[in-house]
Design an enzyme around this catalytic site. Sequence first.
Site, mmCIF file in Angstrom:
data_model
loop_
_atom_site.group_PDB
_atom_site.id
_atom_site.type_symbol
_atom_site.label_atom_id
_atom_site.label_comp_id
_atom_site.label_asym_id
_atom_site.label_seq_id
_atom_site.Cartn_x
_atom_site.Cartn_y
_atom_site.Cartn_z
ATOM 1 C CG LEU A 4 -1.859 -1.129 1.397
ATOM 2 C CD1 LEU A 4 -2.509 -1.077 2.758
ATOM 3 C CD2 LEU A 4 -2.903 -1.073 0.316
ATOM 4 C CG ASP A 5 1.111 5.813 -1.805
ATOM 5 O OD1 ASP A 5 2.028 6.083 -1.005
ATOM 6 O OD2 ASP A 5 0.640 6.623 -2.595
#
Length: 149
Positions: A4-5
């Site tokens: 995930l960013d």
Amino acid sequence: MLCLDKTGTLTANRLVVEAVVPLVGSEAELRAVLGAVVASAAVRNKTAEAIAAACPAEARPLAADVPFSSARKWSAVAFADAAEGPRGTVAMGAAEYLRPSLAGMDDAGWTALRERIDGYASRGLRVLVVAGHADATGITGEGDAARLP
């Protein structure tokens, strides 16, 4: 493994799934599991919302639901109905906190997993490990005392 960013956490608190990387099986299978996990869990945090957007699925009956805890660094569900879709217990969280439950992973396997995680983390991404166990009755305890099979 799910990446995930993390940037969204620090700025606008909008997370986006960048990659879904299976260690076994296919990406489609892992996406189906992730979607079922977050659709079925009672509590959704920002991470779960990002996963739900990237991996839509229908909710399924659960035998157990352990929401994410910052003390445990993982969440888990156990699917009650094994007739269709994911089966057993599925946990996701920080690799080092799930390691005690990663049966059969020797030191070499752990080192290889850490190297893959570090490759994503060095780019500023949050990495979650997703692990499954065939036993849907294996979660013991509650709250921060919950334990995985």
